[in-house]
Write a protein that holds these residues in place. Structure first.
Motif, PDB file in Angstrom:
ATOM      1  N   SER A 192       0.824  -1.200   0.000  1.00  0.00           N
ATOM      2  CA  SER A 192       0.000   0.000   0.000  1.00  0.00           C
ATOM      3  C   SER A 192       0.864   1.259   0.000  1.00  0.00           C
ATOM      4  O   SER A 192       0.571   2.224  -0.712  1.00  0.00           O
ATOM      5  N   GLU A 193       1.917   1.245   0.798  1.00  0.00           N
ATOM      6  CA  GLU A 193       2.812   2.402   0.828  1.00  0.00           C
ATOM      7  C   GLU A 193       3.501   2.586  -0.519  1.00  0.00           C
ATOM      8  O   GLU A 193       3.632   3.701  -1.015  1.00  0.00           O
ATOM      9  N   GLU A 194       3.926   1.484  -1.121  1.00  0.00           N
ATOM     10  CA  GLU A 194       4.614   1.537  -2.407  1.00  0.00           C
ATOM     11  C   GLU A 194       3.713   2.056  -3.515  1.00  0.00           C
ATOM     12  O   GLU A 194       4.143   2.818  -4.384  1.00  0.00           O
ATOM     13  N   THR A 195       2.446   1.653  -3.501  1.00  0.00           N
ATOM     14  CA  THR A 195       1.520   2.017  -4.571  1.00  0.00           C
ATOM     15  C   THR A 195       0.686   3.261  -4.263  1.00  0.00           C
ATOM     16  O   THR A 195       0.010   3.788  -5.140  1.00  0.00           O
ATOM     17  N   GLY A 196       0.679   3.698  -3.016  1.00  0.00           N
ATOM     18  CA  GLY A 196      -0.156   4.825  -2.610  1.00  0.00           C
ATOM     19  C   GLY A 196      -1.615   4.435  -2.412  1.00  0.00           C
ATOM     20  O   GLY A 196      -2.482   5.302  -2.298  1.00  0.00           O
ATOM     21  N   ALA A 197      -1.886   3.139  -2.344  1.00  0.00           N
ATOM     22  CA  ALA A 197      -3.268   2.657  -2.258  1.00  0.00           C
ATOM     23  C   ALA A 197      -3.985   3.131  -0.998  1.00  0.00           C
ATOM     24  O   ALA A 197      -5.131   3.585  -1.067  1.00  0.00           O
ATOM     25  N   MET A 198      -3.349   3.017   0.146  1.00  0.00           N
ATOM     26  CA  MET A 198      -4.027   3.401   1.388  1.00  0.00           C
ATOM     27  C   MET A 198      -4.226   4.907   1.456  1.00  0.00           C
ATOM     28  O   MET A 198      -5.270   5.377   1.894  1.00  0.00           O
ATOM     29  N   GLU A 199      -3.264   5.658   0.979  1.00  0.00           N
ATOM     30  CA  GLU A 199      -3.417   7.116   0.957  1.00  0.00           C
ATOM     31  C   GLU A 199      -4.591   7.491   0.061  1.00  0.00           C
ATOM     32  O   GLU A 199      -5.380   8.372   0.398  1.00  0.00           O
ATOM     33  N   HIS A 200      -4.734   6.789  -1.042  1.00  0.00           N
ATOM     34  CA  HIS A 200      -5.853   7.009  -1.969  1.00  0.00           C
ATOM     35  C   HIS A 200      -7.177   6.722  -1.269  1.00  0.00           C
ATOM     36  O   HIS A 200      -8.125   7.499  -1.367  1.00  0.00           O
ATOM     37  N   LEU A 201      -7.222   5.625  -0.541  1.00  0.00           N
ATOM     38  CA  LEU A 201      -8.431   5.255   0.199  1.00  0.00           C
ATOM     39  C   LEU A 201      -8.733   6.260   1.308  1.00  0.00           C
ATOM     40  O   LEU A 201      -9.848   6.751   1.428  1.00  0.00           O
ATOM     41  N   MET A 202      -7.741   6.570   2.121  1.00  0.00           N
ATOM     42  CA  MET A 202      -7.961   7.421   3.288  1.00  0.00           C
ATOM     43  C   MET A 202      -8.262   8.870   2.909  1.00  0.00           C
ATOM     44  O   MET A 202      -8.907   9.579   3.663  1.00  0.00           O
ATOM     45  N   SER A 203      -7.824   9.291   1.740  1.00  0.00           N
ATOM     46  CA  SER A 203      -8.158  10.646   1.305  1.00  0.00           C
ATOM     47  C   SER A 203      -9.508  10.669   0.586  1.00  0.00           C
ATOM     48  O   SER A 203      -9.898  11.682   0.026  1.00  0.00           O
ATOM     49  N   ARG A 204     -10.196   9.526   0.637  1.00  0.00           N
ATOM     50  CA  ARG A 204     -11.548   9.379   0.093  1.00  0.00           C
ATOM     51  C   ARG A 204     -11.600   9.711  -1.390  1.00  0.00           C
ATOM     52  O   ARG A 204     -12.491  10.392  -1.860  1.00  0.00           O
TER      53      ARG A 204
END
Length: 162
Positions: free
Chosen positions: A142-154
């Motif tokens: 998730s950190e490598e792909t930015g997936a969680m940041e994408h999710l958490m920033s809605r």
């Protein structure tokens, strides 16, 4: 070996997509069993923005990357299913605000319970150590792909998933 020669069971992207799809279907089935068969997977895309408070239809349309007309139609559908409520904006009496209704909150709570239950089933199936490693590896991915940041920033939109 070319990319087309890689067996599907070794294709990490397909494996992740298959697992996400299957787990998402399981969550939806559990939510529907608690909250009704009229709950749709895509309702969550609107809900994610209403969790932080009321929004105008224009705000929702902008956040989800759809036209105001499309969002008005979707909000109308959510209203008919008693998932959201509309009320006048106290700061601008001409504007309407959309909020999660009681049933919408119940759907969110049911989704959280479903995900928690599924996580426990995975712990039971994989073992606590394997599950912990899986979570740690997924966090790294998730950190490598930015997936969680994408999710958490809605910023999830319907075209982003499924």
């Amino acid at each position: 070996m070319s990319a087309s020669d890689v067996p599907d069971h070794d294709d990490v992207v397909l494996l992740l997509e298959a697992c996400a799809s299957r787990l998402g279907d399981d969550v939806l089935a559990r939510v529907r069993s608690e909250c009704g068969d009229d709950i749709r997977y895509r309702d969550g895309y609107v809900f994610q923005h209403l969790l932080t408070g009321p929004k105008t239809i224009s705000e929702l349309a902008n956040r989800l990357g759809v036209t105001q007309q499309a969002m008005s139609k979707q909000v109308g559908d959510l209203l008919r299913r008693d998932l959201v409520v509309k009320h006048r904006d106290p700061a601008d009496g001409r504007a309407w605000l959309v909020s999660l209704g009681e049933r919408g909150h119940a759907v969110i709570d049911a989704g959280r319970r479903a995900r928690s239950s599924i996580a426990q089933q995975l712990v039971d199936a994989l073992g606590a150590d394997s599950m912990q490693r899986l979570v740690e590896d997924l966090l790294l991915l998730s950190e490598e792909t930015g997936a969680m940041e994408h999710l958490m920033s809605r910023r999830l939109r319907p075209e982003d998933v499924r």
